[in-house]
Scaffold this active site. Structure first.
Site, PDB file in Angstrom:
ATOM      1  N   GLY A 101      59.109 -27.114  56.153  1.00 22.70           N
ATOM      2  CA  GLY A 101      59.369 -25.760  56.625  1.00 22.70           C
ATOM      3  C   GLY A 101      58.155 -24.856  56.541  1.00 22.70           C
ATOM      4  O   GLY A 101      57.084 -25.242  56.077  1.00 22.70           O
ATOM      5  N   GLY A 103      56.153 -22.805  54.879  1.00 22.73           N
ATOM      6  CA  GLY A 103      55.916 -22.448  53.491  1.00 22.73           C
ATOM      7  C   GLY A 103      54.969 -21.283  53.312  1.00 22.73           C
ATOM      8  O   GLY A 103      55.014 -20.590  52.289  1.00 22.73           O
ATOM      9  N   LYS A 123      50.356 -16.139  59.184  1.00 19.01           N
ATOM     10  CA  LYS A 123      50.065 -17.216  58.242  1.00 19.01           C
ATOM     11  C   LYS A 123      49.390 -16.609  57.011  1.00 19.01           C
ATOM     12  O   LYS A 123      48.367 -15.943  57.127  1.00 19.01           O
ATOM     13  CB  LYS A 123      49.153 -18.265  58.873  1.00 19.01           C
ATOM     14  CG  LYS A 123      48.902 -19.472  57.973  1.00 19.01           C
ATOM     15  CD  LYS A 123      48.146 -20.549  58.708  1.00 19.01           C
ATOM     16  CE  LYS A 123      47.925 -21.773  57.817  1.00 19.01           C
ATOM     17  NZ  LYS A 123      47.203 -22.856  58.525  1.00 19.01           N
ATOM     18  N   GLY A 136      52.754 -19.084  49.236  1.00 24.97           N
ATOM     19  CA  GLY A 136      52.871 -18.618  50.613  1.00 24.97           C
ATOM     20  C   GLY A 136      51.698 -17.811  51.115  1.00 24.97           C
ATOM     21  O   GLY A 136      51.745 -17.254  52.216  1.00 24.97           O
ATOM     22  N   ARG A 193      49.045 -15.785  64.338  1.00 20.54           N
ATOM     23  CA  ARG A 193      48.960 -16.863  65.326  1.00 20.54           C
ATOM     24  C   ARG A 193      49.923 -16.592  66.489  1.00 20.54           C
ATOM     25  O   ARG A 193      50.988 -15.994  66.290  1.00 20.54           O
ATOM     26  CB  ARG A 193      49.297 -18.195  64.678  1.00 20.54           C
ATOM     27  CG  ARG A 193      48.515 -18.443  63.405  1.00 20.54           C
ATOM     28  CD  ARG A 193      48.515 -19.901  62.994  1.00 20.54           C
ATOM     29  NE  ARG A 193      49.803 -20.386  62.539  1.00 20.54           N
ATOM     30  CZ  ARG A 193      49.968 -21.606  62.021  1.00 20.54           C
ATOM     31  NH1 ARG A 193      48.942 -22.436  61.917  1.00 20.54           N
ATOM     32  NH2 ARG A 193      51.152 -22.013  61.612  1.00 20.54           N
ATOM     33  N   ASP A 271      54.895 -32.781  61.012  1.00 16.16           N
ATOM     34  CA  ASP A 271      55.197 -31.347  60.917  1.00 16.16           C
ATOM     35  C   ASP A 271      54.061 -30.505  61.479  1.00 16.16           C
ATOM     36  O   ASP A 271      54.216 -29.282  61.635  1.00 16.16           O
ATOM     37  CB  ASP A 271      55.498 -30.940  59.474  1.00 16.16           C
ATOM     38  CG  ASP A 271      54.368 -31.317  58.521  1.00 16.16           C
ATOM     39  OD1 ASP A 271      54.118 -32.524  58.373  1.00 16.16           O
ATOM     40  OD2 ASP A 271      53.743 -30.416  57.923  1.00 16.16           O
ATOM     41  N   ASN A 272      52.932 -31.138  61.801  1.00 12.97           N
ATOM     42  CA  ASN A 272      51.797 -30.440  62.402  1.00 12.97           C
ATOM     43  C   ASN A 272      51.639 -30.787  63.880  1.00 12.97           C
ATOM     44  O   ASN A 272      50.572 -30.584  64.450  1.00 12.97           O
ATOM     45  CB  ASN A 272      50.503 -30.781  61.671  1.00 12.97           C
ATOM     46  CG  ASN A 272      50.470 -30.228  60.257  1.00 12.97           C
ATOM     47  OD1 ASN A 272      51.181 -29.277  59.944  1.00 12.97           O
ATOM     48  ND2 ASN A 272      49.653 -30.821  59.408  1.00 12.97           N
TER      49      ASN A 272
END
Length: 523
Positions: A101, A103, A123, A136, A193, A271-272
């Protein structure tokens, strides 16, 4: 910020986390959790991309406003925004990692401008339910790398997420840069982003792994509805197969562009991997200095080199296999998915050949070209040879030249010119003899060939040492090099004589310097 045309399609149409507490936990039966950004101590704008601002309907003047700084640092959440973190899983270095997820990423909202939709994501804006053991946050060094590389990739013509703004948070962030037990405080930063969405392969993997098939169908239908509307099939199974094919095609083309410019992602976990075929999550990336197919910029990957330059197409296929497994419950037939996967490598090889010929300035394909390409790839590894300089300087070659004259055009690309003698030199001269023979079968003039080569062989790329120089200066409060590199990388195929100093091999001092060779995932 009243100009922003805000939408919330993702949160309005997909299942939400019923808990509103921002505590780290396993989050079930949902696609996202609502969470507000952490308020930064003293935000300061370092750099904003005016071109990206225009994408979402803002002017250059808007980027200098206090409102812009507050919104895109997370200090202020506009009333119609509903920030959220996405739930997804992934395979990391080939191993199932379970729930991951967002993070350290928080999606602010969606923006519509000129009939295009963009998701804005911060981010480094604080903890979410998916932060696991982390805080985070992000540090300045990684945020500079993300901001510059996102925009550099765009101007290179590589599919990528964009970066709207780089903002200093005013907070100190504790990080163990080298993972060697020596943490230290660094300047915190936030990057905004921008992408159509931040849906990943792992978004689908998470739902299938938990057998949340209703949500899997909802997410897939949502993605097709808004991002692949051209898919118009008579039944769901064919629709989902065509969706997978479209994602596979976009992913393949992205990898081809990576190989074309010498980019190594470094962390190609599922996940990327963007469902849009965009380069996403700029961590320990790098550009090849010397041409080495086995090079990876990621210290974590140093032993097995899974994500090395020469293996990126294979990893993309492996990741697509995981996506196919995730979509399978919607189809319950393997044949269509398997057919797409089986053709992936063959199509990639064909397109890779076309790409390499374009870098060589050869416009028509012949059977003998396979040998020219394979011999070149072998030669580039005989001695350290700078990939960017080698291919860019091929534009100097003339058809009537001898092999020795042509070879002289690329000599600046060698890191150890004293090694280019005897057998190594003869091997190169043999290749240039074959190359010149091949060029003389082409109808294009030298000038036409050079112009076409200059469109695919960049003169300037974001080498790690360049990024590190800008980071070192920024640590001292000097952001002028961030500005300079941003301007340079907006026109990577142009000569730009005022920036000629950046068309150079990696300096010796940067060979082993932290941040200039390999990098960790620390951010």
């Amino acid at each position: 910020m009243k100009k922003l045309n805000i939408h919330n399609r993702f949160t309005a149409e997909l299942p939400e986390d019923p808990l509103n507490t921002n505590e780290i936990r396993q989050v079930l039966n949902t696609c996202f959790s609502y969470v507000n950004p952490r308020i930064p101590a003293e935000p300061k704008l370092i750099h904003a991309s005016e071109a990206v601002a225009e994408l979402i309907g803002l002017s250059p003047k808007d980027t200098q406003s206090e409102s812009f700084l507050n919104v895109f640092s997370g200090k202020e959440v506009l009333p119609t925004m509903h920030p959220y973190a996405m739930c997804y899983a992934g395979h990391q270095f080939g191993n199932w990692a379970g729930q991951l997820g967002d993070g350290r990423a928080i999606n602010l909202t969606e923006i519509e401008h000129n009939d295009q939709f963009y998701t804005l994501q911060l981010k480094g804006a604080g903890k979410t339910p998916y932060s696991r053991t982390a805080d985070g946050l992000a540090v300045l060094r990684s945020s500079i790398r993300e901001h510059l590389c996102s925009e550099a990739m765009f101007y290179l013509g590589v599919p990528t997420t964009r970066s709207l703004a780089l903002i200093l948070s005013g907070d100190e962030v504790l990080r163990d840069k080298l993972y060697n037990g020596n943490p230290a405080y660094e300047k915190g930063a936030i990057v905004c982003r921008v992408a159509p969405s931040f849906i990943r392969f792992g978004s689908f993997e998470m739902l299938t792994a938990r057998n949340e098939l209703k949500n899997l169908k909802s997410l897939t239908d949502y993605t097709i509805k808004y991002y692949y509307p051209e898919i118009q099939e008579v039944d769901d199974k064919k629709t989902y197969i065509q969706f997978f094919k479209a994602v596979a095609d976009k992913t393949r083309k992205m990898i081809l562009d990576w190989q074309r410019v010498g980019f190594v992602h470094g962390v190609m976990n599922t996940d990327n991997m963007s469902i849009h075929g965009l380069t996403i999550d700029f961590g320990p990336y790098g550009w090849l200095e010397d041409y080495d197919p086995n090079w990876t910029p990621n210290t974590t990957d140093n032993q097995h080199k899974r994500y090395r330059f020469g293996n990126q197409a294979n990893v993309a296929k492996w990741n697509l296999f995981q996506l196919a497994n995730a979509l399978y419950p919607l189809i319950n037939e393997a044949e269509g998915l398997e057919s797409i996967l089986e053709s992936f490598s063959d199509v990639f090889d064909e397109e890779y050949k076309e790409m390499m010929l374009s870098k060589l300035g050869i416009s028509t394909s012949k059977e003998t070209d396979d040998k020219i390409i394979s011999d070149l790839e072998t030669n580039l590894q005989l001695s350290e040879t700078d990939m960017t300089i080698f291919f860019r300087n091929l534009n100097k070659i003339k058809k009537e030249q001898t092999a020795e004259e042509a070879f002289a055009s690329i000599q600046d690309a060698f890191y150890k010119p004293e090694e280019i003698k005897d057998a190594v030199l003869n091997t190169w001269l043999e290749w240039f003899t074959d190359y010149l023979t091949r060029l003389n079968t082409e109808k294009t003039s030298d000038e036409e060939r050079a112009a076409s080569q200059n469109m695919v062989n960049p003169k300037y790329v974001l080498r790690n040492y360049m990024a590190q120089l800008s980071i070192d200066a920024a640590d001292e409060g000097d952001y002028s090099l961030v500005d300079e590199l941003y301007l340079l990388l907006k026109n990577p195929y142009d000569e730009q004589p005022e920036y000629e100093k950046w068309f150079a091999k990696r300096p010796d001092w940067a060979r082993d310097k932290v941040g200039c060779s390999m990098l960790s995932c620390s951010s």
